[in-house]
Design a protein around this motif. Structure first.
Motif, short mmCIF file in Angstrom:
data_model
loop_
_atom_site.label_atom_id
_atom_site.label_comp_id
_atom_site.label_asym_id
_atom_site.label_seq_id
_atom_site.Cartn_x
_atom_site.Cartn_y
_atom_site.Cartn_z
N ARG A 101 18.53 -8.69 37.23
CA ARG A 101 17.89 -9.11 39.16
C ARG A 101 17.28 -7.31 40.17
NH1 ARG A 101 21.21 -13.69 41.54
NH2 ARG A 101 22.17 -12.62 40.84
N ASP A 102 18.29 -6.73 39.78
CA ASP A 102 17.94 -5.04 41.08
C ASP A 102 16.63 -4.92 40.58
OD1 ASP A 102 19.49 -6.19 43.03
OD2 ASP A 102 21.39 -5.58 41.69
N LEU A 103 17.27 -4.17 38.89
CA LEU A 103 15.88 -3.66 37.99
C LEU A 103 14.41 -4.41 38.34
CD1 LEU A 103 17.25 -3.53 34.99
CD2 LEU A 103 17.66 -1.79 36.48
N LEU A 104 14.12 -5.35 38.54
CA LEU A 104 13.13 -6.13 38.70
C LEU A 104 12.31 -5.46 39.94
CD1 LEU A 104 14.00 -9.39 36.98
CD2 LEU A 104 12.50 -7.61 36.25
N GLY A 105 13.58 -5.56 41.02
CA GLY A 105 12.78 -5.60 42.18
C GLY A 105 11.96 -4.17 42.21
N ILE A 106 12.52 -2.99 41.07
CA ILE A 106 12.11 -2.17 41.41
C ILE A 106 10.97 -1.95 40.76
CG2 ILE A 106 12.05 0.67 40.02
CD1 ILE A 106 15.05 0.11 39.87
N PHE A 107 10.19 -2.48 39.44
CA PHE A 107 8.56 -2.30 39.11
C PHE A 107 8.42 -3.72 40.25
CE2 PHE A 107 11.77 -1.45 36.38
CZ PHE A 107 10.88 -0.23 35.94
N ARG A 108 8.54 -4.81 41.02
CA ARG A 108 8.06 -5.46 41.51
C ARG A 108 7.11 -5.01 43.07
NH1 ARG A 108 6.83 -11.34 42.10
NH2 ARG A 108 6.30 -11.96 43.16
N CYS A 109 8.05 -3.49 43.09
CA CYS A 109 8.06 -2.57 44.58
C CYS A 109 8.48 -3.11 45.54
CB CYS A 109 6.82 -1.96 44.58
SG CYS A 109 5.40 -1.84 43.04
N THR A 110 9.72 -4.39 45.32
CA THR A 110 10.10 -4.08 46.75
C THR A 110 11.22 -3.45 47.14
OG1 THR A 110 11.04 -5.60 45.38
CG2 THR A 110 9.54 -6.87 46.53
N ASP A 111 11.44 -2.40 46.32
CA ASP A 111 13.56 -2.02 46.68
C ASP A 111 13.06 -0.87 46.27
OD1 ASP A 111 15.43 -1.58 47.51
OD2 ASP A 111 16.03 -3.65 47.09
N HIS A 112 14.03 0.13 45.84
CA HIS A 112 13.97 1.09 45.60
C HIS A 112 14.83 1.24 44.25
CE1 HIS A 112 11.80 3.78 48.29
NE2 HIS A 112 13.12 2.83 49.12
N SER A 113 16.47 1.00 44.41
CA SER A 113 17.18 -0.02 43.31
C SER A 113 18.43 -0.61 43.93
CB SER A 113 17.73 1.43 42.49
OG SER A 113 18.75 2.35 43.91
N GLY A 114 18.75 -1.56 43.89
CA GLY A 114 19.81 -3.01 45.09
C GLY A 114 21.18 -2.38 44.34
N TRP A 115 21.78 -1.72 43.33
CA TRP A 115 23.34 -1.56 43.27
C TRP A 115 23.42 -0.35 43.50
CZ3 TRP A 115 18.61 0.05 39.94
CH2 TRP A 115 18.93 0.26 39.42
N ASP A 116 24.71 -0.82 43.76
CA ASP A 116 25.68 0.23 44.45
C ASP A 116 26.44 1.58 43.09
OD1 ASP A 116 28.03 2.14 45.14
OD2 ASP A 116 29.13 0.42 46.00
N TYR A 117 25.38 2.38 43.59
CA TYR A 117 25.86 3.12 42.03
C TYR A 117 27.10 3.93 41.74
CZ TYR A 117 25.32 7.91 44.58
OH TYR A 117 25.80 8.92 45.36
N LYS A 118 27.97 3.71 42.83
CA LYS A 118 29.28 4.36 42.74
C LYS A 118 30.18 3.68 42.10
CE LYS A 118 29.04 8.22 46.28
NZ LYS A 118 29.71 8.55 48.03
N ALA A 119 29.32 2.55 42.25
CA ALA A 119 30.58 0.83 41.64
C ALA A 119 30.06 0.93 40.21
CB ALA A 119 30.51 0.03 42.30
N HIS A 120 28.85 0.89 40.05
CA HIS A 120 28.73 1.27 38.38
C HIS A 120 28.47 2.03 37.30
CE1 HIS A 120 27.22 -3.72 39.27
NE2 HIS A 120 26.92 -3.14 40.31
N GLY A 121 28.79 3.52 38.54
CA GLY A 121 28.45 4.15 37.43
C GLY A 121 27.65 4.86 36.62
N PHE A 122 26.31 4.15 37.64
CA PHE A 122 25.42 4.37 37.05
C PHE A 122 24.10 4.01 37.80
CE2 PHE A 122 20.84 2.09 35.51
CZ PHE A 122 21.20 2.35 34.63
N HIS A 123 22.91 5.82 38.21
CA HIS A 123 22.40 6.22 38.82
C HIS A 123 21.44 5.65 40.09
CE1 HIS A 123 21.21 10.03 41.69
NE2 HIS A 123 21.84 9.41 41.91
N PRO A 124 20.57 5.33 39.80
CA PRO A 124 19.28 5.26 40.00
C PRO A 124 18.32 6.00 39.20
CG PRO A 124 20.19 5.00 42.47
CD PRO A 124 21.32 6.29 41.85
N TYR A 125 16.79 4.47 38.73
CA TYR A 125 16.25 5.19 37.37
C TYR A 125 15.49 6.12 38.55
CZ TYR A 125 16.30 1.22 34.77
OH TYR A 125 16.57 0.17 33.43
N THR A 126 15.53 7.34 37.50
CA THR A 126 14.48 8.65 37.76
C THR A 126 13.17 8.59 37.36
OG1 THR A 126 16.39 10.31 38.27
CG2 THR A 126 14.16 11.37 38.24
#
Length: 401
Positions: free
Chosen positions: A139-164
């Motif tokens: 669901r956090d990915l969908l916010g990017i493509f709905r243009c409501t968010d940059h990225s909604g996850w904790d990239y350090k906790a998940h070891g996954f950087h925001p999309y580029t």
């Protein structure tokens, strides 16, 4: 000059083709290489679902029992179902754009599941399967493509950087991060850290990617470069990007490169585990070329029928990454119709939850665009926010005068 040299010349075979425009024979050779993957393709599961022994890589999937393979199958089915649902929602006006991953599930799930929690992944904008494997809420990915968010996850906790979005830029970011791991002494044994960076075949024509290769090489950074070669950089085929197979480019920078069947989840898991192990022990970097195919459009703004043949698409359908695991499980008796039906039901429920969330996604407040821009408070940004909110308030009170 042998026509094969246009697409994959080998050392000692003579010079590569030098004409600006390939001959008809060279084009045919390129298409043949695209469909076959070449002699250096690492594969553990054939498209028919038959297991191929590998003296080099079998040990890296020795723990993959029947249950784990069923979980990898479930991962790919759920990710594909979510991808198809998001694609449909974009067509219905619920998302501004969508970047399909159809056909690349094995490359993403296989490599994503190879990572340890302490590792870091740098994606481009198509790595929805890697995000899922890293525990990111879809669901956090969908916010990017709905243009409501940059990225909604904790990239350090998940070891996954925001999309580029900028093509290839994440390679420089990943190289810097991996260099930091090296400088801080986090490599050298089994408990070491590693970084993986995802990009496409088209990105290999970008300067950022080559600069990342240089920096990672000279500093022995623990970085796995994971190129998903889906054969098309939007409308340009790989043959227009390179005279050599992409994995052989690593040779010029002084580190190993390997081509893996990107539609084989078992091979992608094994090869990525091997590459990460090399990096953790200080033997990085490594380039992996996952040889796969983009079954859908580059994005929902693209029309692939304008630049590629339907025959090519039909050929790659026979190499479907999900179907080969299904065939392997069914042939060995590890799964029956009940299991496959259950997974499909889970996938449909997963998609329904994503749809409900998207249709009811709250609109972010205006001040949201100023949040998380800097790690520390910024007086300049604070002033801009107050000025912007005051400007908006002016519209609300305009009718009172």
């Amino acid at each position: 000059m042998p026509s094969e040299q246009w697409t994959h010349p080998e050392p000692g075979d003579g010079p590569a083709a030098v004409s600006a425009q390939p001959s008809p024979e060279q084009v045919i050779a390129g298409l043949r290489a695209t469909s076959e993957g070449g002699a250096e393709l690492t594969q553990l599961l054939t498209p028919e679902g038959e297991r191929i022994p590998s003296p080099q890589f079998d040990k890296y999937v020795a723990d993959v029992d029947e249950e784990m393979l069923k979980n990898l199958y479930r991962d790919m089915v759920l990710v594909r179902r979510a991808d198809r649902e998001a694609n449909a929602m974009q067509r219905q006006g619920q998302l501004g754009i969508w970047v399909p991953l159809l056909g690349q599930e094995a490359a993403q799930i296989g490599s994503g599941r190879a990572l340890e929690q302490r590792d870091m992944a740098f994606p481009s904008y198509r790595e929805h399967g890697v995000a899922y494997a890293r525990g990111v809420d879809m669901r956090d990915l969908l916010g990017i493509f709905r243009c409501t968010d940059h990225s909604g996850w904790d990239y350090k906790a998940h070891g996954f950087h925001p999309y580029t979005i900028v093509i290839g830029n994440q390679v420089l970011n990943a190289a810097g991060y991996a260099m930091g791991q090296k400088f801080e002494g986090k490599v050298g044994d089994d408990d070491g850290e590693a970084t993986i960076c995802y990009f496409g075949d088209g990105a290999t024509s970008q300067g950022d990617v080559h600069e990342g290769f240089v920096w990672a090489a000279v500093y022995d950074a623990p970085l796995v470069f994971f190129c998903q070669n889906n054969q098309w950089a939007i409308s340009e085929p790989t043959e227009r990007q390179s005279r050599l197979p992409l994995y052989q480019r690593a040779r010029g920078y002084g580190f190993p490169g390997i081509r893996v069947d990107g539609n084989d989840v078992l091979a992608c898991l094994a090869v990525t585990r091997w590459a990460l192990e090399e990096c953790r022990h200080g033997n990085g970097p490594v380039l992996i070329e996952a040889f796969t195919y983009r079954m859908d459009a580059h994005t929902t703004t693209d029309d692939p029928s304008r630049y590629r043949l339907s025959d090519e698409l039909e050929e790659w359908k026979l190499k479907d990454p999900i179907e080969r695991v299904r065939a392997y499980l069914a042939r060995g008796g590890g799964a029956d119709h009940g299991f496959f039906d259950q997974v499909q039901a889970e996938a449909d429920q997963f998609a329904a939850e994503l749809r409900e969330y998207t249709f009811n996604m709250p609109e972010p407040p205006p001040e949201r665009i100023f949040a998380n821009v800097y790690a520390e408070p910024s007086p300049v940004l604070d002033a801009q926010r107050e000025e912007f909110l005051s400007y908006l308030d002016g519209f609300a009170t305009a009718g009172e005068h």
